[in-house]
Design a protein around this motif. Structure first.
Motif, PDB file in Angstrom:
ATOM      1  N   SER A 179       9.576  -1.855   4.638  1.00  0.00           N
ATOM      2  CA  SER A 179      10.865  -2.550   4.701  1.00  0.00           C
ATOM      3  C   SER A 179      10.897  -3.508   3.519  1.00  0.00           C
TER       4      SER A 179
ATOM      5  N   PHE B 134      18.669  -3.362  -5.444  1.00  0.00           N
ATOM      6  CA  PHE B 134      17.337  -3.276  -6.046  1.00  0.00           C
ATOM      7  C   PHE B 134      17.449  -2.437  -7.307  1.00  0.00           C
TER       8      PHE B 134
ATOM      9  N   SER C 176       6.103 -15.958  -1.348  1.00  0.00           N
ATOM     10  CA  SER C 176       5.721 -15.532  -2.700  1.00  0.00           C
ATOM     11  C   SER C 176       6.050 -16.567  -3.765  1.00  0.00           C
TER      12      SER C 176
ATOM     13  N   PHE D 151       5.390 -13.889   4.019  1.00  0.00           N
ATOM     14  CA  PHE D 151       5.198 -13.928   2.565  1.00  0.00           C
ATOM     15  C   PHE D 151       5.956 -15.109   1.972  1.00  0.00           C
TER      16      PHE D 151
ATOM     17  N   ARG E 200      11.339   9.196  -2.790  1.00  0.00           N
ATOM     18  CA  ARG E 200      12.190   8.246  -3.515  1.00  0.00           C
ATOM     19  C   ARG E 200      13.162   8.969  -4.467  1.00  0.00           C
TER      20      ARG E 200
ATOM     21  N   ARG F 162       5.507   2.962  -5.206  1.00  0.00           N
ATOM     22  CA  ARG F 162       5.717   3.879  -6.336  1.00  0.00           C
ATOM     23  C   ARG F 162       4.460   4.408  -7.013  1.00  0.00           C
TER      24      ARG F 162
ATOM     25  N   TYR G 232       5.169   9.148  -2.275  1.00  0.00           N
ATOM     26  CA  TYR G 232       6.279   8.196  -2.129  1.00  0.00           C
ATOM     27  C   TYR G 232       7.385   8.534  -3.120  1.00  0.00           C
TER      28      TYR G 232
ATOM     29  N   GLN H  93       0.823  -1.217   0.000  1.00  0.00           N
ATOM     30  CA  GLN H  93       0.000   0.000   0.000  1.00  0.00           C
ATOM     31  C   GLN H  93       0.855   1.264   0.000  1.00  0.00           C
TER      32      GLN H  93
ATOM     33  N   ILE I  67       1.331  -1.379   7.276  1.00  0.00           N
ATOM     34  CA  ILE I  67       2.378  -2.403   7.200  1.00  0.00           C
ATOM     35  C   ILE I  67       3.706  -1.681   7.133  1.00  0.00           C
ATOM     36  N   VAL I  68       4.608  -2.101   7.985  1.00  0.00           N
ATOM     37  CA  VAL I  68       5.877  -1.382   8.104  1.00  0.00           C
ATOM     38  C   VAL I  68       6.628  -1.396   6.769  1.00  0.00           C
TER      39      VAL I  68
ATOM     40  N   PHE J  99       6.403  -7.936   9.071  1.00  0.00           N
ATOM     41  CA  PHE J  99       6.432  -9.048   8.119  1.00  0.00           C
ATOM     42  C   PHE J  99       7.826  -9.613   7.918  1.00  0.00           C
TER      43      PHE J  99
ATOM     44  N   ILE K  43      11.669  -7.945   2.390  1.00  0.00           N
ATOM     45  CA  ILE K  43      12.034  -9.286   2.857  1.00  0.00           C
ATOM     46  C   ILE K  43      13.536  -9.559   2.651  1.00  0.00           C
TER      47      ILE K  43
ATOM     48  N   PRO L  16      15.274  -7.227  -7.742  1.00  0.00           N
ATOM     49  CA  PRO L  16      16.449  -7.363  -6.893  1.00  0.00           C
ATOM     50  C   PRO L  16      17.541  -8.253  -7.487  1.00  0.00           C
TER      51      PRO L  16
END
Ligand code: CP3
Length: 350
Positions: free
Chosen positions: A76, A91, A207, A205, A40, A31, A36, A28, A73-74, A142, A78, A97
């Motif tokens: 950060s 990244f 994924s 997650f 950025r 970009r 944001y 949420q 949601i913080v 998370f 994974i 990544p």
């Protein structure tokens, strides 16, 4: 003294009441939001933003200022875990990544938790967000599941079929299992620390769980490591709730949920919701489902989105439901479509 308003997300996940459908969206913050991109564009990199608690907390709060959401949601990533294990991670815009690769068991044996500075900023970020967020908004921490992290670490990138990862576990399964074990240790610690810093809910997650499922390794590579993490988190913390998201594993959602003591299962957009409500039953816990609007439908917006949202609400009407997407918000999403999404849901509640 004023009364603390409770969080609808905590109410739903703990089976208390269903006054309001909790809404939050994976990715949420990101970009698609001009506020944001403004931060950025000034910053050196995505990673430097994650590692700066002042900026990361501001970015976490951005979607809450714009929208009537029920959780933060913080901000950060994974991939701070491989960084903490001493691996380089970059990244790359529009590519994704790039991770310094782990090639064999010998290299796995050398991995150790030596770079705390890649994990510690997230704890401070959580503490700041906890102070600044609205009381009724739940705070989510998370981590990536060990398999998804191992997939990135043995592949080096998010290449589609993770061929290097598959050939690693086919050739040297004991090395892969050792990698998963090391990731269990650090991920459990990271989640426990996030809860101690203010996270009330954590999401794990997975994924790329599909790669394990396709190779008949869901139990060994996904379920077992996550089971160990849940055990440790529950042993070390009180009153925390766990959401698991084993993305794109199709019918295997049944086996996954049946074997884990999770509080909520997050569904990707390919899962048939009525089938899910009938068949996906977490071990010993109250049933709570999260999801599962297709992020591409959110990009398109309009009538199609409205119809789909109403269908989702209907399909989950008789169970505990946290509204979310089936995966993260795409960067081409118009911010107004999220305003519209929330309005549609709130209007249904009236
Ligand atoms: O949901 C949120 O708002 C919290 C933030 C969050 C990010 N990454 C920020 C991010 C979360 C929960 C994640 C999790 C994450 N990271 C996952 C699991 C969820 C999923 O998408 O399947 C994975 C696989 C990663 C690894 C990762 N990080 C990838 C593949 C990428 C590149 C893809 C992309 O969209 O650019 C990232 C970078 C990343 N993580 C961005 C953000 C906001 C984009 C960075 C930028 O601004 O350029």
């Amino acid at each position: 003294m004023y009364e603390k308003r409770s969080s609808s997300l905590i109410d739903t996940i703990s089976n208390k009441n269903k006054k309001r459908i909790p809404i939050w969206l994976m990715r949420q913050a990101g970009r698609y939001l001009p506020e944001y991109r403004k931060i950025r564009d000034k910053e050196e990199s995505f990673l430097s933003m994650c590692l700066n608690p002042k900026l990361a907390s501001e970015i976490t709060l951005q979607p809450l200022r714009r929208y009537d959401l029920d959780a933060a949601i913080v901000f950060s990533d994974i991939l701070t875990i491989p960084l903490a294990l001493g691996k380089k991670v970059e990244f790359k815009e529009n590519i994704g990544p790039e991770i310094e690769i782990v090639r064999n068991k010998k290299e796995v044996e050398k991995l150790e938790f030596k770079r705390r500075e890649f994990l510690e900023p997230v704890y401070e970020t959580l503490e700041i967000v906890k102070r600044k967020k609205p009381k009724e908004c739940a705070l989510i921490g998370f981590a990536g599941a060990p398999f998804t992290l191992a997939a990135y670490m043995t592949q080096g990138s998010s290449e589609r079929n993770f061929a290097k990862c598959v050939s690693f576990f086919n050739k040297e399964e004991s090395g892969f299992l050792l990698l998963l074990d090391k990731l269990v240790d650090l991920t459990a610690l990271h989640l426990i620390n996030q809860i101690k810093s203010g996270a009330e809910v954590i999401q794990i997650f997975d994924s790329h769980a599909k790669i394990a499922a396709e190779n008949n390794k869901l139990r060994d590579f996904c379920i077992n490591p996550v089971e160990k993490i849940i055990e440790r988190v529950r042993k070390e913390t009180k009153n925390s709730y766990i959401i698991c998201f084993p993305r794109n594993i199709g019918k295997n959602y049944i086996e996954y949920a049946a074997n884990l003591e999770l509080n909520c299962i997050s569904l990707d957009q390919n899962v048939d919701r009525r089938w899910a409500v009938e068949n996906i039953k977490p071990k010993n816990q109250i049933r709570c489902y999260q999801g599962n609007l297709d992020p591409k439908i959110l990009v398109k917006g309009g009538k199609r989105m409205q119809k789909e949202i109403k269908r989702i609400l209907k399909d989950f009407a008789d169970v505990n439901h946290i509204f979310n997407l089936g995966h993260g918000v795409l960067k081409e999403t118009a911010p107004e479509n999220i305003t519209e999404l929330i309005k549609i849901i709130r209007d249904q509640e009236k």
